[in-house]
Scaffold this motif. Structure first.
Motif, PDB file in Angstrom:
ATOM      1  N   ALA A  19       0.835  -1.208   0.000  1.00  0.00           N
ATOM      2  CA  ALA A  19       0.000   0.000   0.000  1.00  0.00           C
ATOM      3  C   ALA A  19       0.866   1.253   0.000  1.00  0.00           C
ATOM      4  N   ALA A  20       1.964   1.221   0.776  1.00  0.00           N
ATOM      5  CA  ALA A  20       2.854   2.382   0.876  1.00  0.00           C
ATOM      6  C   ALA A  20       3.547   2.656  -0.452  1.00  0.00           C
ATOM      7  N   GLU A  21       4.039   1.595  -1.118  1.00  0.00           N
ATOM      8  CA  GLU A  21       4.717   1.825  -2.389  1.00  0.00           C
ATOM      9  C   GLU A  21       3.722   2.227  -3.475  1.00  0.00           C
ATOM     10  N   ASN A  22       2.474   1.766  -3.362  1.00  0.00           N
ATOM     11  CA  ASN A  22       1.454   2.157  -4.334  1.00  0.00           C
ATOM     12  C   ASN A  22       1.108   3.635  -4.199  1.00  0.00           C
ATOM     13  N   ARG A  23       1.054   4.132  -2.961  1.00  0.00           N
ATOM     14  CA  ARG A  23       0.793   5.570  -2.738  1.00  0.00           C
ATOM     15  C   ARG A  23       1.922   6.403  -3.343  1.00  0.00           C
ATOM     16  N   LEU A  24       3.157   5.952  -3.157  1.00  0.00           N
ATOM     17  CA  LEU A  24       4.308   6.673  -3.686  1.00  0.00           C
ATOM     18  C   LEU A  24       4.267   6.702  -5.215  1.00  0.00           C
ATOM     19  N   VAL A  25       3.937   5.567  -5.830  1.00  0.00           N
ATOM     20  CA  VAL A  25       3.867   5.470  -7.292  1.00  0.00           C
ATOM     21  C   VAL A  25       2.753   6.359  -7.837  1.00  0.00           C
ATOM     22  N   ASN A  26       1.598   6.338  -7.193  1.00  0.00           N
ATOM     23  CA  ASN A  26       0.475   7.165  -7.651  1.00  0.00           C
ATOM     24  C   ASN A  26       0.812   8.654  -7.582  1.00  0.00           C
ATOM     25  N   GLN A  27       1.627   9.044  -6.600  1.00  0.00           N
ATOM     26  CA  GLN A  27       2.049  10.445  -6.513  1.00  0.00           C
ATOM     27  C   GLN A  27       2.973  10.798  -7.671  1.00  0.00           C
ATOM     28  N   LEU A  28       3.860   9.865  -8.030  1.00  0.00           N
ATOM     29  CA  LEU A  28       4.749  10.085  -9.180  1.00  0.00           C
ATOM     30  C   LEU A  28       3.944  10.247 -10.464  1.00  0.00           C
ATOM     31  N   VAL A  29       2.880   9.436 -10.603  1.00  0.00           N
ATOM     32  CA  VAL A  29       2.007   9.521 -11.783  1.00  0.00           C
ATOM     33  C   VAL A  29       1.280  10.871 -11.789  1.00  0.00           C
ATOM     34  N   LYS A  30       0.737  11.240 -10.627  1.00  0.00           N
ATOM     35  CA  LYS A  30      -0.009  12.499 -10.498  1.00  0.00           C
ATOM     36  C   LYS A  30       0.869  13.706 -10.839  1.00  0.00           C
ATOM     37  N   ASP A  31       2.143  13.623 -10.448  1.00  0.00           N
ATOM     38  CA  ASP A  31       3.080  14.718 -10.695  1.00  0.00           C
ATOM     39  C   ASP A  31       3.628  14.705 -12.120  1.00  0.00           C
ATOM     40  N   GLY A  32       3.219  13.718 -12.910  1.00  0.00           N
ATOM     41  CA  GLY A  32       3.660  13.624 -14.300  1.00  0.00           C
ATOM     42  C   GLY A  32       5.116  13.214 -14.466  1.00  0.00           C
ATOM     43  N   LYS A  33       5.687  12.549 -13.448  1.00  0.00           N
ATOM     44  CA  LYS A  33       7.107  12.187 -13.491  1.00  0.00           C
ATOM     45  C   LYS A  33       7.363  10.868 -14.205  1.00  0.00           C
ATOM     46  N   ILE A  34       6.345  10.010 -14.316  1.00  0.00           N
ATOM     47  CA  ILE A  34       6.516   8.731 -15.024  1.00  0.00           C
ATOM     48  C   ILE A  34       5.327   8.486 -15.947  1.00  0.00           C
ATOM     49  N   GLN A  35       5.614   7.801 -17.064  1.00  0.00           N
ATOM     50  CA  GLN A  35       4.568   7.484 -18.038  1.00  0.00           C
ATOM     51  C   GLN A  35       4.457   5.979 -18.285  1.00  0.00           C
ATOM     52  N   GLY A  36       5.212   5.207 -17.531  1.00  0.00           N
ATOM     53  CA  GLY A  36       5.148   3.752 -17.649  1.00  0.00           C
ATOM     54  C   GLY A  36       5.846   3.107 -16.466  1.00  0.00           C
ATOM     55  N   ILE A  37       5.499   1.838 -16.185  1.00  0.00           N
ATOM     56  CA  ILE A  37       6.053   1.133 -15.023  1.00  0.00           C
ATOM     57  C   ILE A  37       6.495  -0.265 -15.426  1.00  0.00           C
ATOM     58  N   ILE A  38       7.687  -0.655 -14.966  1.00  0.00           N
ATOM     59  CA  ILE A  38       8.131  -2.048 -15.031  1.00  0.00           C
ATOM     60  C   ILE A  38       8.469  -2.465 -13.607  1.00  0.00           C
ATOM     61  N   SER A  39       7.650  -3.349 -13.069  1.00  0.00           N
ATOM     62  CA  SER A  39       7.826  -3.824 -11.703  1.00  0.00           C
ATOM     63  C   SER A  39       8.337  -5.263 -11.729  1.00  0.00           C
ATOM     64  N   ASP A  40       9.490  -5.487 -11.126  1.00  0.00           N
ATOM     65  CA  ASP A  40       9.997  -6.857 -11.013  1.00  0.00           C
ATOM     66  C   ASP A  40       9.638  -7.373  -9.625  1.00  0.00           C
ATOM     67  N   ASN A  41       8.477  -7.997  -9.554  1.00  0.00           N
ATOM     68  CA  ASN A  41       7.980  -8.636  -8.325  1.00  0.00           C
ATOM     69  C   ASN A  41       7.678  -7.682  -7.181  1.00  0.00           C
ATOM     70  N   ARG A  42       7.419  -6.408  -7.479  1.00  0.00           N
ATOM     71  CA  ARG A  42       6.919  -5.492  -6.450  1.00  0.00           C
ATOM     72  C   ARG A  42       5.434  -5.303  -6.720  1.00  0.00           C
ATOM     73  N   PHE A  43       4.613  -5.914  -5.882  1.00  0.00           N
ATOM     74  CA  PHE A  43       3.172  -5.997  -6.125  1.00  0.00           C
ATOM     75  C   PHE A  43       2.476  -4.640  -6.127  1.00  0.00           C
ATOM     76  N   GLY A  44       2.956  -3.701  -5.303  1.00  0.00           N
ATOM     77  CA  GLY A  44       2.289  -2.407  -5.184  1.00  0.00           C
ATOM     78  C   GLY A  44       2.749  -1.379  -6.191  1.00  0.00           C
ATOM     79  N   VAL A  45       3.748  -1.714  -6.998  1.00  0.00           N
ATOM     80  CA  VAL A  45       4.271  -0.756  -7.978  1.00  0.00           C
ATOM     81  C   VAL A  45       3.494  -0.920  -9.282  1.00  0.00           C
ATOM     82  N   ARG A  46       2.360  -0.274  -9.344  1.00  0.00           N
ATOM     83  CA  ARG A  46       1.503  -0.301 -10.543  1.00  0.00           C
ATOM     84  C   ARG A  46       0.549   0.878 -10.474  1.00  0.00           C
ATOM     85  N   SER A  47      -0.069   1.183 -11.621  1.00  0.00           N
ATOM     86  CA  SER A  47      -1.042   2.279 -11.682  1.00  0.00           C
ATOM     87  C   SER A  47      -2.065   1.961 -12.760  1.00  0.00           C
TER      88      SER A  47
END
Length: 373
Positions: free
Chosen positions: A108-136
């Motif tokens: 949940a914590a890493e998902n909140r961090l990732v969603n903030q990065l998306v909201k701030d326009g800092k990332i446009q794609g994600i590759i997660s190697d076995n990190r379940f919360g790293v997605r949007s």
């Protein structure tokens, strides 16, 4: 001359104004040993070659390793899962189950961090190697794994279904192996009888390349993995190889700020090596003794090495891979507690690791996922 300079300046300004901005892809490997991070290295290199920007994200030694490999790239520290192995491997499964509430909080914590990065326009794609919360749900999100089936003994059916349920939440699942159901490296871990979601096999990944070099090391001891088993294995290997007349090098698998060389009786030791140095070291080694982690197996397969495998106690995945390669006549193995110097004599009668099947991958097509959404 003045007009020409004005024209060129206008052309340059127009180029920058209308040139499409590079898309930034977040690459986030799990910190569970170093394998997830090291197998992301070739993916990161390919992304950069295909004109993407990359933001690195992980924690602990995995993040430090990536920072050393790509010092010019920005990084983000993700919350740690803090997974360790018990001294007795049989308890590992139950330890993980007991930590599940904490793992969910980390997700949940890493998902909140990732969603903030998306909201701030800092990332446009994600590759997660076995990190379940790293997605949007707002940008293309890829999950990398070689474990479509998660082996946990009597609970394998349930853990596999749980894992597959999480993978379904991503836009794509990339498996670092070939799609040949027989001649492959991951066996039943990375190949399902019936696929519950689309799977793309992206070939055997490695940051290393095979080179024909004069052999200068008789036995390379290659350590990796979480504590305390890494330390226990190091102590075991030191005890086994002390007094040997062979040329021995121990790479301890401890990524630290600076590289440190040392010795233990007749054994040369180093805390870690970066890719190029490790590539040369493995290529000039006659025999490798290592864990049977999947990333290590991919590296050694591409370098076509003779290897003796010692799976991490209690890790069903490594035990399965070691047993499978032994049954195929590729590499001998044994339990950590049973490893002795004379067991290395068995290496000569096995075929040795090599890529069992070749698969070409169109990375332009693979990365086209990030052009949508």
């Amino acid at each position: 001359m003045v007009k020409l300079r004005k024209y060129n300046a206008a052309a340059i300004i127009a180029t920058f104004v209308f040139m499409p901005k590079k898309k930034t892809i977040l690459v986030a490997p799990l910190h569970w040993g170093l394998g997830h991070a090291t197998r992301c290295i070739p993916i990161i290199r390919l992304l950069l070659e295909h004109n993407f920007s990359v933001l690195l994200a992980s924690d602990g030694a995995a993040l430090l390793l990536l920072q050393k490999e790509f010092p010019h790239l920005e990084t983000v520290v993700l919350p740690s899962y803090n997974i360790t192995y018990p001294k007795k491997g049989n308890f590992f499964k139950w330890k993980i189950l007991l930590k599940f509430p904490q793992i969910k909080k980390t997700m949940a914590a890493e998902n909140r961090l990732v969603n903030q990065l998306v909201k701030d326009g800092k990332i446009q794609g994600i590759i997660s190697d076995n990190r379940f919360g790293v997605r949007s749900s707002d940008i293309p999100s890829v999950f990398i794994t070689h474990q479509l089936n998660v082996l946990t003994g009597s609970t394998s059916f349930f853990t596999s279904k749980m894992h597959q349920k999480i993978i379904k939440k991503f836009d794509a699942c990339w498996v670092p192996d070939v799609d040949d159901v027989v001649m492959n490296l991951s066996g039943k871990l990375g190949h399902l009888k019936k696929e519950p979601f689309p799977i793309q096999y992206i070939g055997v990944l490695s940051r290393l390349e095979k080179k024909e070099l004069p052999k200068a090391i008789d036995v390379l001891l290659l350590l990796s993995g979480p504590e305390p088993q890494r330390t226990l294995f190091e102590k075991k290997l030191k005890n086994v190889f002390k007094g040997s007349e062979k040329k021995i090098l121990l790479v301890r698998g401890l990524v630290e700020k600076t590289q440190v060389w040392d010795s233990f009786e007749n054994i040369d030791m180093v805390n870690f090596m970066q890719s190029k140095e490790l590539e040369e070291t493995i290529n000039k080694s006659e025999i490798v003794v290592s864990r049977s982690g999947y990333t290590t197996i991919m590296d050694l397969a591409l370098l076509e090495k003779k290897v003796f495998l010692v799976p991490t106690p209690g890790q069903y995945e490594q035990e399965y891979l070691a047993k499978r390669l032994k049954s195929l006549g590729i590499a001998p193995s044994c339990k950590q507690e049973n490893f002795k110097l004379k067991k290395l004599n068995k290496v000569a009668v096995y075929k040795g690791l090599k890529t069992l099947s070749q698969q070409s991958v169109n990375y332009t097509e693979l990365f086209s996922l990030f052009e949508g959404k």
